[in-house]
Design a protein around this motif. Structure first.
Motif, PDB file in Angstrom:
ATOM      1  N   ALA A 415     -13.031  14.909 -43.009  1.00  0.00           N
ATOM      2  CA  ALA A 415     -13.564  15.097 -41.661  1.00  0.00           C
ATOM      3  C   ALA A 415     -14.004  16.530 -41.489  1.00  0.00           C
ATOM      4  O   ALA A 415     -13.558  17.444 -42.218  1.00  0.00           O
ATOM      5  N   ALA A 416     -14.897  16.715 -40.560  1.00  0.00           N
ATOM      6  CA  ALA A 416     -15.360  18.071 -40.254  1.00  0.00           C
ATOM      7  C   ALA A 416     -14.219  18.863 -39.640  1.00  0.00           C
ATOM      8  O   ALA A 416     -13.314  18.307 -39.026  1.00  0.00           O
ATOM      9  N   PRO A 417     -14.253  20.181 -39.780  1.00  0.00           N
ATOM     10  CA  PRO A 417     -13.185  21.011 -39.217  1.00  0.00           C
ATOM     11  C   PRO A 417     -13.247  21.059 -37.689  1.00  0.00           C
ATOM     12  O   PRO A 417     -14.271  20.748 -37.084  1.00  0.00           O
ATOM     13  N   SER A 418     -12.125  21.464 -37.097  1.00  0.00           N
ATOM     14  CA  SER A 418     -12.085  21.624 -35.637  1.00  0.00           C
ATOM     15  C   SER A 418     -12.778  22.924 -35.232  1.00  0.00           C
ATOM     16  O   SER A 418     -13.283  23.669 -36.074  1.00  0.00           O
ATOM     17  N   VAL A 419     -12.774  23.198 -33.922  1.00  0.00           N
ATOM     18  CA  VAL A 419     -13.531  24.329 -33.385  1.00  0.00           C
ATOM     19  C   VAL A 419     -12.804  25.640 -33.662  1.00  0.00           C
ATOM     20  O   VAL A 419     -11.574  25.725 -33.594  1.00  0.00           O
TER      21      VAL A 419
END
Length: 947
Positions: A415-419
């Motif tokens: 998954a893409a990383p968080s902010v």
């Protein structure tokens, strides 16, 4: 006594000897009877007495005498004297003992000490005797007398003044109501009262296995010995049912139950339950079955549900969608819900699992789910999870076994990383600045690089993008003295995450270091602030120089003039479609068994008011006042009665009468409040005329003002503020009560008022003129009423306007007449009254102002000396900046305009951020606050504001 059954001599005393004569005779049925006859009609001046034996009255207060007699028609007697009579007199004598036979002297009978009952005349007289020797045309008369109280018994006396008559029978009796069982209560035999119209109260007691429903339980016995309509009743206890209204209750047999008191019958035990004893109030559940906390005794016993079925999962990167089918067995209940238990696992063994982080999100939730679908997000990438789907119903907490569940194991994808949470500026030049940031909280894999996007804030166009392999970057080629908006996002093999929030960073001016920039900005800010402070200082100096020799002036603080956030607003109970809902929301229901009525202390519009005791479960017993609703009320009366409780229940302030609760589920309906030992303020002051020092009276006034200030803050207008509606406790604390005339104060207009219904009653002596003339009620009209209350207190409860009529009061006020100062009343207090009685309601002080004035009087007792005019300074209606050359609020329309007129526009954001969002709030700024406010900015030129 009944002479109809006598066959031997009666032995009554007669006087004189040739008067009444006892003889045997026959009644109309040829039964032998003893009679007395007299017929001396041929002799003048007859006065023949006949005295009965002693009769025990047996505690009766009213006695009835039935007399059967015959009288010869005087016209049918030949050669009769003119003194012939067809009447006789009946007397009685109360005594504790028998009158002696020796009282046969003329003197005694000439002054007979008897009380006359009546002169008795015949309805029909006879003129001859039939062949059988029987007297015809028998008369029957009944007379009563009382009350009897001077002796245990009495004698009857008959006086003949010249009649030819016979006493055939005399029956003496009293009336009583017999013992009776009614409404499952026993009432003892009860004698009637002293008068024929008297009602005698008989207290009842519940029969065995019955309990009180309404108290007190009583019946009234009327003068005819008949029971009137009962008040109060009993009913069968739980576990017992009635045979009929007159018989004792019988116990419920095995296999049945009755859970509550009342007239209901025993019921068969519900499904999956049983009772093995008589008089059961509840049937116990069989093994494996339970009742929920909210289940009723008549509900069937139920079981826990089985596990859910056929769970399906869909994994989308770090999110999971779970769906399942309901269990086959719901436990025969309809309150089935689901709980989701999440665990993060590092291996296939459950022992290696840990509870999920709090950051994991469950939509719509993870507990008490009614649906069969949940979405779980913010999981970690490439991580194994176990989800337990538990079925729960209303009896799951009763079972010794854990909730049934279905488990599923899943593994999340990449998954893409968080902010990125925040950016930091490391250094800055005129052409560049250096930034750094912490990595995302959930990288969800290895961070490959970061993308930085930035643009010139002044133009907002042509954003630039650069890449960085590490969590820092130097942005170059920038314009000097320019602000740039910057955002960052991280990338893994799953792609980019979301951009961080926008943050503003500034390059330096050419040739300036950071320190130089700060110094320059500080100089600019300080210069403008000094200019603003100079303006305010000149204004403040002008105020001080023109305010007289006393240099100290007290201004209201900002908090005194503004409502604090979260203040409750009063809700009118009459706006509810169902008024009972308002009662349930604002008033606590009290079990009537906790209430003990002691004595009547008054009567209200709806019923009696009692003093009593309240003993809540687990708490100390306290004295209370109890208002009751009279029997036979209408639904409208009940609604109006309980409306006062719905109003009082919304208030919580030391100077407002406290509502303890209500009793609405049984009769009588009751409102229970705290007990105020000294009663109403007006009567209390009259009883203690001149007994208190002035400062103590001011303290009482301060309490009243504090209570009304609280009501005003809740947008509530009392409308009936008077000393009679102020209650005083044993510590002389005054509390506002009686909310019968009060209504909600609308706030959706610039002039909040309440318009009463046409024809509504208004207490003229306490009411403001605009409220009398136009039925407009506001907090300002309550201020007028408070001025009248102040006059009542200082005059120790004297009636306002004395004996003037209401119309005279209205005319006098219209002609500017105001009540004079009571005797020994300080000038400052009378001046406060006059301020409250200003004709222009906008010129009257507000209740916060009144409380502040009274506080200053209490702190400065010298101002309360009679004759002094040293009025403590109260809150001003105008701000000093507006009174001495500053712009008039009437000429500006906003806070921005006001600041512009003062040449202080640069402080707009600071003023708004500090809460001065409207012109009314600006009027409450003190000079001290302005100096403190501006000084803080001289010391702290930088303040953080979100972009």
């Amino acid at each position: 006594m009944d002479t109809r059954t006598a066959t031997a001599e009666l032995g009554w005393i007669s006087f004189p000897a040739n008067g009444w004569e006892e003889v045997s005779g026959y009644d109309e049925n040829l039964n032998t009877i003893r009679t007395y006859q007299v017929c001396n009609v041929f002799e003048p001046s007859q006065n023949n007495w006949l005295l009965t034996t002693y009769i025990d009255r047996r505690a009766a207060q009213r006695i009835y005498v039935e007399i059967r007699f015959t009288v010869r028609d005087c016209a049918s007697i030949p050669s009769v004297l003119g003194s012939c009579k067809e009447t006789f007199n009946l007397y009685y004598l109360e005594t504790d003992r028998t009158v002696s036979e020796s009282i046969k002297g003329v003197e005694y009978w000439a002054n007979a000490p008897y009380l006359k009952v009546d002169t008795i005349a015949a309805d029909e007289s006879f003129s001859q005797v039939d062949f059988g020797g029987r007297l015809m045309k028998v008369n029957t008369e009944v007379r009563s007398f009382g009350p009897l109280s001077k002796g245990r018994g009495f004698h009857l006396a008959f006086q003949d003044l010249g009649a030819c008559m016979s006493l055939l029978a005399v029956r003496v009796f009293y009336k009583k109501c017999p013992s009776i069982v009614q409404n499952f209560a026993f009432f003892p035999e009860t004698l009637t009262g002293a008068e024929s119209t008297s009602l005698v109260i008989a207290r009842g007691s519940c029969i065995p296995n019955a309990e009180e429903v309404d108290v007190p339980i009583k019946l009234y016995c009327n003068g005819d010995g008949e029971w009137m309509v009962p008040i109060g009743s009993c009913s069968c206890k739980a576990g017992f049912e009635p045979d009929n209204a007159a018989k004792p209750s019988t116990s419920c047999p095995q296999g049945t139950f009755k859970s509550s008191q009342g007239a209901g019958l025993c019921q068969q035990c519900p499904l999956n339950s049983r009772s093995t004893i008589e008089a059961a109030t509840l049937c116990g559940c069989r093994n494996g079955y339970y009742r929920g906390d909210m289940d009723k005794p008549e509900d069937m016993c139920t079981s826990v549900p089985s596990a859910p079925r056929n769970v399906v999962s869909v994994v989308n990167q770090t999110s999971v969608l779970l769906e399942w089918n309901p269990p086959r067995d719901t436990g025969h209940r309809e309150d089935l819900t689901y709980n989701i238990v999440c665990r993060r696992c590092h291996s296939s063994e459950r022992r290696a699992c840990q509870p999920c982080d709090d950051s994991v999100k469950f939509t719509p939730g993870k507990e008490v789910l009614k649906g069969t679908r949940v979405e779980i997000s913010k999981l970690r990438a490439h991580m194994s999870y176990t989800f337990d789907i538990q079925t729960v119903n209303g009896v799951s907490n009763k079972s010794p076994y854990p909730a049934q569940q279905l488990s599923i194991n899943i593994t999340t994808n990449q998954a893409a990383p968080s902010v990125v949470p925040i950016l930091h500026q490391v250094s800055s030049t005129s052409r560049s600045f250096s930034l750094s940031w912490p990595p995302p909280e959930q990288p969800n894999g290895i961070i490959l690089d970061y993308e930085i996007r930035y643009y010139d804030k002044s133009s907002g166009l042509n954003s630039s993008v650069v890449q960085s392999d590490s969590p820092n970057v130097v942005l170059e080629g920038l314009r000097p003295g320019t602000g740039y908006v910057v955002q960052v996002r991280a990338r893994t093999v799953a792609g980019y995450g979301a951009y961080s929030k926008e943050m503003l960073f500034q390059t330096l001016t050419d040739g300036k270091s950071v320190g130089g920039l700060l110094k320059c900005q500080l100089s600019l800010i300080a210069g403008s602030l000094v200019g603003g402070v100079c303006i305010v200082s000149l204004v403040a100096i002008a105020i001080i120089c023109t305010s007289g020799p006393t240099p100290t002036v007290t201004f209201p603080t900002l908090s005194e003039g503004r409502s604090s956030p979260g203040v409750k607003i009063y809700i009118d109970p009459f706006t509810y479609e169902d008024p009972n809902e308002a009662v349930r929301e604002f008033a606590k229901e009290i079990d009537p068994s906790c209430v003990k009525i002691e004595e009547v202390i008054g009567s209200g519009e709806f019923g009696e008011v009692y003093k009593g005791r309240l003993k809540p479960v687990g708490k100390k017993e306290i004295p209370v006042a109890i208002k009751t609703l009279k029997v036979g009320y209408s639904e409208r009366q009940r609604r109006d009665f309980l409306a006062e409780a719905s109003i009082m229940g919304q208030f919580d302030q030391p100077n407002i009468i406290r509502l303890e609760g209500v009793v609405t589920k049984s009769r009588p309906t009751m409102i229970i409040t705290e007990f105020m030992e000294n009663g109403a303020l007006d009567s209390f002051l009259r009883l203690n005329d001149g007994q208190f020092p002035v400062i103590q009276l001011v303290g009482m006034l301060r309490g009243i003002a504090s209570g009304i200030r609280y009501l005003a803050e809740m947008s509530y207008v009392h409308r009936d503020l008077a000393a009679r509606n102020i209650l005083v406790n044993s510590n002389l604390v005054c509390k506002v009560s009686d909310f019968g005339l009060s209504r909600y104060l609308e706030e959706d207009t610039s002039d909040p008022t309440y318009t009463s219904s046409l024809g509504g009653k208004i207490p003229v002596r306490w009411t403001a003129p605009e409220a009398i003339a136009y039925r407009k009620f506001t907090s300002a009209s309550d201020v007028w009423s408070y001025g009248i209350v102040t006059w009542e207190v200082m005059s120790y409860g004297e009636r306002p306007y004395w004996d003037m009529s209401n119309q005279d009061v209205i005319n006098a006020i219209e002609q500017d007449f105001r009540l004079p100062a009571p005797m020994d009343c300080p000038v400052v207090l009378h001046q406060l009254m006059l301020d409250c009685w200003q004709k222009d309601r906008n010129a009257r002080p507000k209740f916060p102002d009144i409380v502040s004035m009274l506080d200053k009087m209490i702190r400065n007792p010298a101002s309360l000396k009679a004759g002094t005019n040293n009025i403590p300074p109260g809150p001003s209606h105008h701000h000093p900046l507006l009174d001495r050359g500053a712009p008039d609020l009437s000429r500006v329309s906003s806070v921005e305009d006001w600041l512009a007129a003062l040449k202080m526009t640069q402080y707009r954001d600071s003023f708004i951020g500090s809460g001065f969002t409207s012109l009314p709030l600006v009027t409450q700024i003190t000079a001290e606050y302005v100096f403190s406010f501006l000084s803080s900015f001289l010391c702290h030129p930088y303040r953080m504001h979100p972009f």
